[in-house]
Design a protein around this motif. Structure first.
Motif, PDB file in Angstrom:
ATOM      1  N   GLN A 216       0.820  -1.212   0.000  1.00  0.00           N
ATOM      2  CA  GLN A 216       0.000   0.000   0.000  1.00  0.00           C
ATOM      3  C   GLN A 216       0.857   1.266   0.000  1.00  0.00           C
ATOM      4  OE1 GLN A 216      -0.175   1.199   3.670  1.00  0.00           O
ATOM      5  NE2 GLN A 216      -2.350   1.706   3.926  1.00  0.00           N
ATOM      6  N   ALA A 217       1.896   1.300   0.855  1.00  0.00           N
ATOM      7  CA  ALA A 217       2.731   2.497   0.956  1.00  0.00           C
ATOM      8  C   ALA A 217       3.511   2.744  -0.331  1.00  0.00           C
ATOM      9  CB  ALA A 217       3.693   2.370   2.136  1.00  0.00           C
ATOM     10  N   THR A 218       4.003   1.675  -0.960  1.00  0.00           N
ATOM     11  CA  THR A 218       4.781   1.853  -2.185  1.00  0.00           C
ATOM     12  C   THR A 218       3.905   2.352  -3.323  1.00  0.00           C
ATOM     13  OG1 THR A 218       6.314   0.111  -1.481  1.00  0.00           O
ATOM     14  CG2 THR A 218       6.349   0.734  -3.810  1.00  0.00           C
ATOM     15  N   LEU A 219       2.709   1.793  -3.464  1.00  0.00           N
ATOM     16  CA  LEU A 219       1.802   2.299  -4.497  1.00  0.00           C
ATOM     17  C   LEU A 219       1.432   3.750  -4.217  1.00  0.00           C
ATOM     18  CD1 LEU A 219       0.049   1.975  -6.996  1.00  0.00           C
ATOM     19  CD2 LEU A 219      -1.771   1.086  -5.509  1.00  0.00           C
ATOM     20  N   TRP A 220       1.106   4.061  -2.971  1.00  0.00           N
ATOM     21  CA  TRP A 220       0.754   5.439  -2.587  1.00  0.00           C
ATOM     22  C   TRP A 220       1.862   6.416  -2.958  1.00  0.00           C
ATOM     23  CZ3 TRP A 220       3.475   8.023   1.423  1.00  0.00           C
ATOM     24  CH2 TRP A 220       2.967   9.295   1.750  1.00  0.00           C
ATOM     25  N   ARG A 221       3.084   6.100  -2.557  1.00  0.00           N
ATOM     26  CA  ARG A 221       4.207   7.007  -2.818  1.00  0.00           C
ATOM     27  C   ARG A 221       4.498   7.105  -4.314  1.00  0.00           C
ATOM     28  NH1 ARG A 221       6.418  11.577  -1.623  1.00  0.00           N
ATOM     29  NH2 ARG A 221       8.694  11.635  -1.793  1.00  0.00           N
ATOM     30  N   LEU A 222       4.413   5.998  -5.018  1.00  0.00           N
ATOM     31  CA  LEU A 222       4.674   5.986  -6.455  1.00  0.00           C
ATOM     32  C   LEU A 222       3.664   6.853  -7.199  1.00  0.00           C
ATOM     33  CD1 LEU A 222       6.289   4.874  -8.846  1.00  0.00           C
ATOM     34  CD2 LEU A 222       4.891   2.795  -8.725  1.00  0.00           C
ATOM     35  N   LEU A 223       2.399   6.736  -6.848  1.00  0.00           N
ATOM     36  CA  LEU A 223       1.380   7.578  -7.477  1.00  0.00           C
ATOM     37  C   LEU A 223       1.628   9.055  -7.184  1.00  0.00           C
ATOM     38  CD1 LEU A 223      -1.822   5.475  -6.737  1.00  0.00           C
ATOM     39  CD2 LEU A 223      -0.816   5.892  -8.998  1.00  0.00           C
ATOM     40  N   ARG A 224       1.958   9.375  -5.945  1.00  0.00           N
ATOM     41  CA  ARG A 224       2.138  10.780  -5.576  1.00  0.00           C
ATOM     42  C   ARG A 224       3.332  11.406  -6.296  1.00  0.00           C
ATOM     43  NH1 ARG A 224      -2.108   9.393  -4.637  1.00  0.00           N
ATOM     44  NH2 ARG A 224      -3.255   9.383  -2.660  1.00  0.00           N
ATOM     45  N   ILE A 225       4.449  10.684  -6.410  1.00  0.00           N
ATOM     46  CA  ILE A 225       5.601  11.289  -7.090  1.00  0.00           C
ATOM     47  C   ILE A 225       5.404  11.324  -8.603  1.00  0.00           C
ATOM     48  CG2 ILE A 225       7.223  10.734  -5.241  1.00  0.00           C
ATOM     49  CD1 ILE A 225       8.317   8.457  -6.926  1.00  0.00           C
ATOM     50  N   ALA A 226       4.432  10.544  -9.102  1.00  0.00           N
ATOM     51  CA  ALA A 226       4.070  10.614 -10.522  1.00  0.00           C
ATOM     52  C   ALA A 226       3.052  11.716 -10.786  1.00  0.00           C
ATOM     53  CB  ALA A 226       3.513   9.272 -10.990  1.00  0.00           C
ATOM     54  N   GLY A 227       2.617  12.413  -9.734  1.00  0.00           N
ATOM     55  CA  GLY A 227       1.676  13.510  -9.891  1.00  0.00           C
ATOM     56  C   GLY A 227       0.217  13.105  -9.836  1.00  0.00           C
ATOM     57  N   ILE A 228      -0.059  11.897  -9.344  1.00  0.00           N
ATOM     58  CA  ILE A 228      -1.435  11.403  -9.233  1.00  0.00           C
ATOM     59  C   ILE A 228      -1.866  11.492  -7.773  1.00  0.00           C
ATOM     60  CG2 ILE A 228      -2.985   9.454  -9.603  1.00  0.00           C
ATOM     61  CD1 ILE A 228      -1.823  10.654 -12.183  1.00  0.00           C
ATOM     62  N   ASP A 229      -2.853  12.329  -7.489  1.00  0.00           N
ATOM     63  CA  ASP A 229      -3.282  12.580  -6.110  1.00  0.00           C
ATOM     64  C   ASP A 229      -4.618  11.937  -5.757  1.00  0.00           C
ATOM     65  OD1 ASP A 229      -1.035  14.136  -5.476  1.00  0.00           O
ATOM     66  OD2 ASP A 229      -1.929  15.905  -6.411  1.00  0.00           O
ATOM     67  N   ASP A 230      -5.156  11.100  -6.638  1.00  0.00           N
ATOM     68  CA  ASP A 230      -6.446  10.462  -6.369  1.00  0.00           C
ATOM     69  C   ASP A 230      -6.409   9.691  -5.054  1.00  0.00           C
ATOM     70  OD1 ASP A 230      -6.065  10.974  -9.166  1.00  0.00           O
ATOM     71  OD2 ASP A 230      -7.821   9.739  -9.597  1.00  0.00           O
ATOM     72  N   LYS A 231      -7.494   9.778  -4.306  1.00  0.00           N
ATOM     73  CA  LYS A 231      -7.641   8.984  -3.090  1.00  0.00           C
ATOM     74  C   LYS A 231      -8.298   7.654  -3.464  1.00  0.00           C
ATOM     75  CE  LYS A 231      -6.085  12.508  -0.788  1.00  0.00           C
ATOM     76  NZ  LYS A 231      -5.836  13.441  -1.901  1.00  0.00           N
ATOM     77  N   ILE A 232      -7.837   6.570  -2.844  1.00  0.00           N
ATOM     78  CA  ILE A 232      -8.315   5.228  -3.172  1.00  0.00           C
ATOM     79  C   ILE A 232      -8.917   4.603  -1.921  1.00  0.00           C
ATOM     80  CG2 ILE A 232      -7.659   2.935  -4.002  1.00  0.00           C
ATOM     81  CD1 ILE A 232      -5.334   4.277  -5.490  1.00  0.00           C
ATOM     82  N   PRO A 233     -10.197   4.240  -1.942  1.00  0.00           N
ATOM     83  CA  PRO A 233     -10.845   3.669  -0.750  1.00  0.00           C
ATOM     84  C   PRO A 233     -10.507   2.192  -0.559  1.00  0.00           C
ATOM     85  CG  PRO A 233     -12.402   3.754  -2.561  1.00  0.00           C
ATOM     86  CD  PRO A 233     -11.133   4.398  -3.066  1.00  0.00           C
ATOM     87  N   ARG A 234     -10.820   1.688   0.624  1.00  0.00           N
ATOM     88  CA  ARG A 234     -10.788   0.266   0.987  1.00  0.00           C
ATOM     89  C   ARG A 234      -9.406  -0.269   1.347  1.00  0.00           C
ATOM     90  NH1 ARG A 234     -13.323  -0.103  -3.791  1.00  0.00           N
ATOM     91  NH2 ARG A 234     -11.823  -1.635  -4.549  1.00  0.00           N
ATOM     92  N   TYR A 235      -8.373   0.578   1.286  1.00  0.00           N
ATOM     93  CA  TYR A 235      -7.035   0.089   1.618  1.00  0.00           C
ATOM     94  C   TYR A 235      -6.362   0.957   2.673  1.00  0.00           C
ATOM     95  CZ  TYR A 235      -7.864  -2.930  -2.315  1.00  0.00           C
ATOM     96  OH  TYR A 235      -8.417  -3.861  -3.164  1.00  0.00           O
ATOM     97  N   GLY A 236      -7.166   1.443   3.611  1.00  0.00           N
ATOM     98  CA  GLY A 236      -6.630   2.138   4.755  1.00  0.00           C
ATOM     99  C   GLY A 236      -6.569   3.645   4.619  1.00  0.00           C
ATOM    100  N   LYS A 237      -6.275   4.260   5.754  1.00  0.00           N
ATOM    101  CA  LYS A 237      -6.251   5.719   5.862  1.00  0.00           C
ATOM    102  C   LYS A 237      -5.229   6.349   4.922  1.00  0.00           C
ATOM    103  CE  LYS A 237      -5.645   9.336   9.373  1.00  0.00           C
ATOM    104  NZ  LYS A 237      -5.361   9.577  10.811  1.00  0.00           N
TER     105      LYS A 237
END
Length: 242
Positions: A216-237
Motif C-alpha cells: 500500500q505504501a509503495t503504491l501510494w508514494r509511487l502515485l504521488r511522485i508521478a503527480g497522481i493525487d487520487d484517493k483510493i478507498p478500501r485500503y486504509g487511511k
C-alpha cells in the motif's frame, strides 16, 4: 502525450522475479488513466541476505534501465528486503541510483514506508513480516536507524522467496494480531510479495490505528511522485485520505 492506458501517468515497478503481488494489485486499483509497467530481477528461491544482495548487484540497474525505455513518469524499486538487509545509507543510495538510471523520480519500499509514517504522524510501530528471523531482525534495525521505534513484532519465518505470497488473508490477519501490542501508533506489515493489503481495512477497524503495508505504501508514494493525487478507498487511511 502517453498511450491510451497511461494518458495520465505511466508508473514503473522493478520487482524480484518471484513476485506475484505487485503487478496484478497495482494494475487493479490504480486510478483510471494510470498504467503499470514492470521489469524483473532474478532472485533465487532461497531467501537469504546473500541472495537478495546478489539480485541487487547483478540485476537491479539492468532492470531499471530496461524499464526506463517505456518512459515511465516515476519508478519504484519493489523489494523491501533489499534495503533492510543493507541498511539506511544503502537505501538512500539505491533511490538516487534508480533516479539517475531511470531519469525520473523514484522511491524504494522502505522510503515509501518512512514517508507514510511521517505523513500519518507515526513514530512507534508494531511490525509484522513473513520473513525469517534473521531478515526480521535486520528490518527492526533498519527502521530503528531511521527513527521509527519497533515496539513489538512477529514473523512467519518463510525461507522460500516465492512462498512469501502463499499466506492467506486469514493467516496474515493472525500474524498481525500476534505482532500487535497496545502502545504502538500504527501497525506495519512488510514485504511486497505478501497480500497484506487484503487485511488493512479490517485491522484498522479492529485496532483503531493506521495500518501501513509495503504494498500500500509503495503504491501510494509511487502515485504521488508521478503527480497522481487520487484517493483510493478500501485500503486504509493512507490511500483514502493522503
Amino acid at each position: 502525450m502517453g498511450s491510451a492506458g497511461g494518458w495520465r501517468a505511466r508508473i514503473g515497478v522493478v520487482v524480484p522475479s518471484v513476485n506475484t503481488v505487485v503487478e496484478p494489485w497495482f494494475s487493479a486499483i490504480s486510478p483510471p488513466g494510470v498504467s503499470v509497467h514492470a521489469s524483473r530481477m532474478f532472485l533465487d528461491d532461497a531467501l537469504t541476505p546473500d541472495s537478495i544482495i546478489r539480485m541487487d548487484r547483478d540485476e537491479g540497474m539492468r532492470a531499471v534501465r530496461q524499464l526506463a525505455s517505456c518512459r515511465p513518469h516515476a519508478v519504484a524499486y519493489c523489494c523491501t528486503a533489499s534495503s533492510i538487509v543493507q541498511g539506511l545509507e544503502y537505501d538512500r543510495h539505491l533511490q538516487h541510483e534508480v533516479e539517475q538510471a531511470a531519469g525520473v523520480a523514484a522511491t524504494t519500499a522502505t522510503q515509501s514506508i518512512l514517508e507514510a509514517a511521517r505523513v500519518l504522524g507515526v513514530k512507534r510501530v508494531a511490525a509484522a513480516s513473513p520473513y525469517t528471523e534473521e531478515i526480521d531482525k535486520a528490518e527492526h534495525a533498519f527502521f530503528e536507524s531511521a527513527g521509527l521505534e519497533v515496539t513489538s513484532s512477529a514473523c512467519l519465518g518463510i525461507k522460500d522467496a516465492f512462498g512469501l505470497a502463499a499466506p492467506t488473508p486469514h493467516e496474515i490477519h493472525e500474524l498481525a494480531l500476534r505482532a500487535w501490542k497496545p502502545g504502538a501508533e500504527a501497525l506495519l506489515i512488510t514485504c511486497l510479495n505478501l497480500w497484506s493489503q487484503t487485511v488493512i481495512e479490517r485491522l484498522e477497524t479492529e485496532l483503531g490505528v493506521p495500518v501501513i503495508t509495503s504494498t500500500q505504501a509503495t503504491l501510494w508514494r509511487l502515485l504521488r511522485i508521478a503527480g497522481i493525487d487520487d484517493k483510493i478507498p478500501r485500503y486504509g487511511k493512507l490511500l483514502s485520505a493522503h
